[in-house]
Scaffold this motif. Structure first.
Motif, PDB file in Angstrom:
ATOM      1  N   GLN A 105       0.828  -1.143  -0.009  1.00 25.85           N
ATOM      2  CA  GLN A 105      -0.127  -0.046  -0.049  1.00 25.85           C
ATOM      3  C   GLN A 105       0.804   1.028  -0.091  1.00 25.85           C
ATOM      4  O   GLN A 105       2.087   0.990   0.164  1.00 25.85           O
ATOM      5  N   LEU A 106       0.279   2.346  -0.103  1.00 25.74           N
ATOM      6  CA  LEU A 106       1.233   3.296  -0.477  1.00 25.74           C
ATOM      7  C   LEU A 106       2.136   3.915   0.828  1.00 25.74           C
ATOM      8  O   LEU A 106       3.198   4.014   0.738  1.00 25.74           O
ATOM      9  N   THR A 107       1.299   4.193   1.890  1.00 25.62           N
ATOM     10  CA  THR A 107       2.261   4.621   2.986  1.00 25.62           C
ATOM     11  C   THR A 107       3.197   3.632   3.520  1.00 25.62           C
ATOM     12  O   THR A 107       4.299   3.882   3.950  1.00 25.62           O
ATOM     13  N   PHE A 134       0.183  15.422   2.707  1.00 24.78           N
ATOM     14  CA  PHE A 134      -0.907  14.485   3.050  1.00 24.78           C
ATOM     15  C   PHE A 134      -0.623  14.057   4.402  1.00 24.78           C
ATOM     16  O   PHE A 134       0.555  13.624   4.856  1.00 24.78           O
ATOM     17  N   SER A 136      -0.852  11.144   6.177  1.00 22.28           N
ATOM     18  CA  SER A 136      -0.188  10.138   6.500  1.00 22.28           C
ATOM     19  C   SER A 136       1.288  10.253   6.261  1.00 22.28           C
ATOM     20  O   SER A 136       2.121   9.545   6.633  1.00 22.28           O
ATOM     21  N   ASP A 137       1.664  11.059   5.082  1.00 20.80           N
ATOM     22  CA  ASP A 137       3.194  11.282   4.735  1.00 20.80           C
ATOM     23  C   ASP A 137       3.787  11.953   5.969  1.00 20.80           C
ATOM     24  O   ASP A 137       4.618  11.554   6.217  1.00 20.80           O
ATOM     25  N   ASP A 219       5.972  11.441  -3.417  1.00 26.69           N
ATOM     26  CA  ASP A 219       4.854  10.426  -3.136  1.00 26.69           C
ATOM     27  C   ASP A 219       3.864  10.827  -4.230  1.00 26.69           C
ATOM     28  O   ASP A 219       3.463  12.090  -4.496  1.00 26.69           O
ATOM     29  N   ALA A 221       0.752   9.892  -5.281  1.00 24.16           N
ATOM     30  CA  ALA A 221      -0.646   9.665  -5.138  1.00 24.16           C
ATOM     31  C   ALA A 221      -1.419  10.213  -6.183  1.00 24.16           C
ATOM     32  O   ALA A 221      -2.273   9.708  -6.743  1.00 24.16           O
ATOM     33  N   HIS A 222      -1.167  11.461  -5.845  1.00 25.16           N
ATOM     34  CA  HIS A 222      -1.891  12.562  -6.901  1.00 25.16           C
ATOM     35  C   HIS A 222      -1.399  12.849  -8.370  1.00 25.16           C
ATOM     36  O   HIS A 222      -1.801  13.827  -9.011  1.00 25.16           O
ATOM     37  N   CYS A 242      -0.335   5.346  -5.214  1.00 24.52           N
ATOM     38  CA  CYS A 242      -1.320   4.278  -4.759  1.00 24.52           C
ATOM     39  C   CYS A 242      -2.058   4.288  -6.159  1.00 24.52           C
ATOM     40  O   CYS A 242      -1.828   4.849  -7.165  1.00 24.52           O
ATOM     41  N   TYR A 244      -5.496   3.594  -6.342  1.00 21.62           N
ATOM     42  CA  TYR A 244      -7.208   3.700  -6.463  1.00 21.62           C
ATOM     43  C   TYR A 244      -7.620   5.250  -6.467  1.00 21.62           C
ATOM     44  O   TYR A 244      -8.914   5.387  -6.632  1.00 21.62           O
ATOM     45  N   LYS A 245      -6.690   6.205  -6.645  1.00 21.79           N
ATOM     46  CA  LYS A 245      -7.018   7.551  -7.078  1.00 21.79           C
ATOM     47  C   LYS A 245      -7.158   7.634  -8.540  1.00 21.79           C
ATOM     48  O   LYS A 245      -8.310   6.773  -9.262  1.00 21.79           O
TER      49      LYS A 245
HETATM   50  C1  LIG Z   1      -4.252   9.207  -0.625  1.00 26.36           C
HETATM   51  C2  LIG Z   1      -2.748   9.515  -0.205  1.00 26.36           C
HETATM   52  C3  LIG Z   1      -2.387   8.586   0.774  1.00 26.36           C
HETATM   53  C4  LIG Z   1      -2.963   7.352   1.301  1.00 26.36           C
HETATM   54  O1  LIG Z   1      -2.277   6.432   1.917  1.00 26.36           O
HETATM   55  P1  LIG Z   1      -2.545   4.768   1.720  1.00 26.36           P
HETATM   56  O2  LIG Z   1      -1.319   4.144   2.296  1.00 26.36           O
HETATM   57  O3  LIG Z   1      -2.795   4.357   0.461  1.00 26.36           O
HETATM   58  O4  LIG Z   1      -3.776   4.730   2.558  1.00 26.36           O
HETATM   59  C5  LIG Z   1      -0.812   8.938   1.501  1.00 26.36           C
HETATM   60  N1  LIG Z   1      -0.186   9.756   0.795  1.00 26.36           N
HETATM   61  C6  LIG Z   1      -0.797  10.652  -0.038  1.00 26.36           C
HETATM   62  C7  LIG Z   1      -0.011  11.797  -0.524  1.00 26.36           C
HETATM   63  C8  LIG Z   1      -1.925  10.647  -0.692  1.00 26.36           C
HETATM   64  O5  LIG Z   1      -2.512  11.388  -1.561  1.00 26.36           O
END
Ligand SMILES: *Cc1c(COP(=O)(O)O)cnc(C)c1O
Length: 461
Positions: A105-107, A134, A136-137, A219, A221-222, A242, A244-245
């Motif tokens: 998974q991404l994180t 984000f 999580s980062d 990262d 993700a976007h 990731c 799923y986006k």
């Molecule tokens: C969506 C997103 C995440 C989500 O992390 P998951 O590990 O996939 O849940 C993390 N970082 C960024 C920059 C995001 O846009």
């Protein structure tokens, strides 16, 4: 000045000449009042490709039919499932096939990659990121710093915008890198910031980081599936994203990782002369030649990594030997066996990207987002409302998302457009994010969004 018009006929004329228009029919759209919603949240969760169900069914059927033998006898053998995704992923992020892998998974990937690429030592301890990454980062950065015995309050630094500005200037990012210089271990930015929608100059940031002896990671993700990426040419050390986006592979689906070619292979990496720290002696021994003592820090390709059996040389994986012998590719970072169900959806979603082509998607995206910017300006003008787009106007500094600050309207406006069948999103403290994605959104969607926005604004007066 603008060649765009705020009319249905104009939007439909743009759709009629869109070479990608048929892709829309390959997705399931949620319904509102018996028609497709105006779906602008592909930046949060992409729509479901219609082909996803059959792809999943194939794996369920093969599991029923073959049991464990599906690892080798399934239509898409599970043992090497991730390999089927590699060529498409490489094209998508501008990498060599050996530089990418679909995993985890991404994180999780951000953490696994920081194990290798964030190695504080001496006074080189800091991580530099953008304002408001984000959450999580932020948690990942701070916990990595703490894990190494550092102080997140000191060692995690965010580049801030200038007074009165919402986004960052590349020159300010580079100035900050130069200012931190030998205190900087890692520069890790989003490819596109989730809140402002600003796309960063990844090549310039990487070059500046390397010039002061730091590593550079992103990262994406976007950015994956949104921008035209060239990770290999930009010399990026590592990246993760990731699926799923923008990549439409379903909630929590398998993520991706990139490690630059120069960090792969049996020789110690050339590109990382600094902060080898106490690992330098170990790094000097070729990968795979370590002792069989499992208490050793395992080394993959000259870099320390957290190893698992799916990162082991695939030809010898089932010998189940004690000593870790890493794959000579980004797959060395793969720890666990492939999550086949999510990869099945990812496979069909990536196949759509292959057919559409990222250059063609990006060309449409620039136009579609420019049309959205035009429509928002029209609505603001005709309704006498201040709708401030904080995303940069320069197409090079944005993907498809526009972030709107609706002064004095905010959440109430967002709720009203939602009731009318617009799926956008609200991000605290006060931004409405709207992302027309080139894979399945149309110019007509954008036009209709403008109509609903106008109605909702006039209702609020
Ligand atoms: C969506 C997103 C995440 C989500 O992390 P998951 O590990 O996939 O849940 C993390 N970082 C960024 C920059 C995001 O846009």
């Amino acid at each position: 000045m603008s060649t765009y018009q705020n009319t249905l006929a104009h939007a439909q004329a743009l759709d009629a000449v869109d070479p990608l228009r048929s892709f829309r029919n390959e997705f399931h759209f949620p319904q509102h009042a018996d028609r497709d919603v105006l779906y602008f949240t592909g930046n949060s969760l992409g729509l479901q490709p219609k082909a996803a169900a059959d792809a999943l069914k194939q794996e369920l059927d093969d599991w029923a039919r073959f049991g464990v033998e599906g690892h080798f006898h399934a239509k898409h053998p599970w043992y090497s499932y991730h390999e089927e995704l590699t060529p498409s992923l490489a094209r998508l992020v501008g990498a060599l096939p050996e530089e990418v892998v679909a995993m985890n998974q991404l994180t999780s990937n951000l953490h696994f990659l920081m194990v290798s690429f964030y190695r504080p030592s001496g006074k080189r301890t800091k991580i530099l990121t953008e304002q408001r990454p984000f959450p999580s980062d932020t948690y990942a950065f701070a916990s990595q710093i703490a894990f190494h015995g550092g102080d997140p309050a000191m060692d995690l630094v965010e580049v801030q915008p200038r007074d009165g500005e919402h986004t960052l200037r590349t020159e300010d990012i580079i100035a900050k890198i130069n200012e931190l210089s030998e205190e900087l271990a890692l520069v890790c930015f989003g490819g596109v910031n989730f809140y402002t929608g600003q796309a960063f100059d990844m090549a310039a940031i990487t070059q500046a980081a390397h010039a002061v002896g730091a590593t550079a990671g992103f990262d994406l993700a976007h950015a994956a599936g949104n921008l035209h990426l060239k990770l290999h040419d930009w010399n990026v050390d590592f990246a993760c994203w990731c699926s799923y986006k923008y990549l439409n592979s379903g909630p929590g689906s398998v993520a991706g990782a990139f490690v630059h070619q120069r960090h792969l292979g049996p020789k110690p990496a050339q590109g990382l002369p600094r902060n080898e720290g106490t690992l330098s002696e170990k790094a000097a021994s070729p990968a795979g030649s370590l002792s069989g003592d499992p208490t050793e820090v395992y080394l993959g390709n000259g870099l320390p990594l957290f190893a698992g059996w799916w990162g082991h040389d695939k030809n010898e994986r089932f010998k189940m030997e004690r000593t870790f012998k890493p794959m000579p590719t980004a797959e060395a970072w793969q720890v666990s066996n492939a999550p086949v169900f999510s990869m099945a959806v990812h496979r069909v979603a990536l196949e759509q990207f292959d057919r559409a082509g990222i250059s063609q998607l990006r060309a449409k995206s620039e136009q579609l987002t420019a049309y959205l910017a035009f429509i928002i300006a029209e609505v603001a003008q005709h309704s006498g409302t201040r709708l401030e787009v904080i995303t940069p106007n320069d197409p090079m500094q944005r993907g498809c998302q526009l972030s709107i600050l609706a002064h004095g309207h905010g959440k109430a406006l967002f709720n009203r457009i939602t009731e009318r069948g617009v799926v956008a999103d609200w991000r605290e403290p006060n931004v409405i994010r709207v992302a027309p994605v080139p894979m399945y959104n149309s110019f007509e969607d954008v036009y209709r969004f403008g109509v609903i926005l106008t109605e909702c604004l006039s209702a609020s007066h």
